[in-house]
Design a protein around this motif. Structure first.
Motif, PDB file in Angstrom:
ATOM      1  N   HIS A   1      32.435 -20.249  27.088  1.00  0.00           N
ATOM      2  CA  HIS A   1      33.471 -19.747  26.179  1.00  0.00           C
ATOM      3  C   HIS A   1      32.829 -18.694  25.294  1.00  0.00           C
ATOM      4  O   HIS A   1      31.762 -18.921  24.721  1.00  0.00           O
ATOM      5  CB  HIS A   1      34.030 -20.879  25.320  1.00  0.00           C
TER       6      HIS A   1
ATOM      7  N   HIS B   1      39.009 -15.494  21.522  1.00  0.00           N
ATOM      8  CA  HIS B   1      38.399 -16.554  22.335  1.00  0.00           C
ATOM      9  C   HIS B   1      38.595 -16.141  23.786  1.00  0.00           C
ATOM     10  O   HIS B   1      39.715 -16.071  24.275  1.00  0.00           O
ATOM     11  CB  HIS B   1      39.108 -17.882  22.010  1.00  0.00           C
TER      12      HIS B   1
ATOM     13  N   HIS C   1      37.149 -15.761  28.074  1.00  0.00           N
ATOM     14  CA  HIS C   1      36.452 -16.418  29.176  1.00  0.00           C
ATOM     15  C   HIS C   1      35.981 -15.377  30.174  1.00  0.00           C
ATOM     16  O   HIS C   1      36.712 -15.002  31.082  1.00  0.00           O
ATOM     17  CB  HIS C   1      37.369 -17.464  29.826  1.00  0.00           C
TER      18      HIS C   1
ATOM     19  N   LEU D   1      43.132 -25.450  28.646  1.00  0.00           N
ATOM     20  CA  LEU D   1      41.747 -25.888  28.825  1.00  0.00           C
ATOM     21  C   LEU D   1      41.586 -27.383  28.544  1.00  0.00           C
ATOM     22  O   LEU D   1      40.660 -27.806  27.875  1.00  0.00           O
ATOM     23  CB  LEU D   1      40.808 -25.083  27.913  1.00  0.00           C
TER      24      LEU D   1
HETATM   25 CU   LIG Z   1      37.168 -21.192  25.803  1.00  0.00          CU
END
Ligand SMILES: [Cu+2]
Length: 325
Positions: free
Chosen positions: A114, A127, A129, A228
């Protein structure tokens, strides 16, 4: 005062305002935090087992996110120089104890890694990925929305390592830089069509329950989607040094489940101080982030949930609406 600042900034540069979804406030009491308090006493490291103790001395057991190297692992960005508002690719490696890029990871929360990106004034939170190539280089397209010093956090667990690590590094972004004071502590936040409230009694050094409640158009949202593996992800950054805390709700979520309107977290703030909380939640296929400033005291402070959300207190919902197209 805060409104005036917000308006002035808003008028100053619309694009800048887009980046900082939150209302701009001034006069936040950012308590100076005594030197990063060790999360665990140094003597406690030996209890952890799993070989984590040996390589840990570099950071002296300080909180996650403060060190670029820890436990033998290093966050190595390809470059630390960027230009605001130009498309770029964030590229980095995690170097292991052998100096080579790590290619084996134990996924946490459905991802191998992350990546959190935030400017050091705690504005512009993302945030992300990134994807990893076979050689261990991570990359993701990104555009910094303004100049300044930004911080990258990689939150991951190397295969065979006993626990997750969070490494952080600063990067330099050239471009217009207007520092944004942290919002005053508040128990409500509006993002896109959602109003999120926060209730709880955070106490430094012990687990406190934080309850977020999501509503839309005055109605509780009862069909939050798992994101997630949870109905919410909470990243808390300590103002002053940007120490990193990552929390997950007490309730596990699987595909097909519906959550909300409440999302509860058991969070342990390591010290008294001011923290910025970033709650990611997913609804109707889109991920949104609600942000809160929280003052954590040593003897507990109740965050009083507002009984209503008068429209005039909604911070900049029009600007945020444009943020995620
Ligand atoms: Cu994440």
């Amino acid at each position: 005062m805060s409104r005036a600042v917000a308006l002035r900034l808003g008028a100053f540069a619309g694009a800048l305002a887009l980046a900082f979804g939150a209302a701009f406030a001034i006069g936040t009491n950012v308590d100076p935090i005594a030197a990063a308090a060790p999360e665990k006493p140094a003597g406690g490291m030996s209890e952890m087992g799993g070989g984590h103790g040996e390589g840990h001395s570099e950071s002296g057991g300080q909180l996650p996110g403060l060190a670029v190297s820890d436990a033998g692992y290093t966050l190595a960005p390809e470059t630390t120089f960027f230009t605001a508002n130009s498309k770029t690719v964030l590229r980095f490696q995690i170097k292991g104890p052998d100096g080579k890029p790590v290619t084996g990871y134990t996924p946490t929360h459905e991802k191998e890694l992350h990546l959190i990106v935030v400017r050091r004034d705690l504005s512009g939170f993302h945030h992300l990925h990134p994807t990893r190539d076979a050689g261990g280089t991570w990359s993701i397209p990104f555009s910094f929305t303004a100049g300044g010093t930004w911080r990258l956090y990689a939150d991951f667990q190397p295969a065979g390592h006993a626990e997750p690590l969070t490494l952080g590094t600063d990067v330099n972004v050239s471009g217009l830089y207007i520092p944004v004071p942290l919002n005053d502590p508040a128990s409500s936040y509006s993002v896109h069509a959602y109003d999120v409230t926060l209730a709880g009694t955070p106490v430094a050094g012990k687990e406190s329950e934080l309850t977020f409640k999501v509503s839309s158009g005055g109605k509780p949202v009862t069909d939050l989607q798992p994101y997630l593996g949870a109905f919410g992800h909470l990243v808390s950054l300590r103002s002053g040094d940007l120490a990193y805390l990552h929390n997950h709700p007490t309730q596990h979520a699987e595909v097909g489940m519906k959550g909300g309107p409440e999302i509860k977290f058991g969070t342990t703030f390591p010290t008294a101080g001011t923290y910025r909380l970033f709650l990611d939640f997913q609804h109707a296929g889109a991920v949104h982030t609600a942000e809160f400033t929280v003052d954590v005291g040593t003897d507990g402070k109740t965050i009083v949930p507002p009984t209503a959300l008068p429209t005039e207190t909604k911070p900049h919902s029009h600007e945020e609406g444009a943020e995620h197209k």
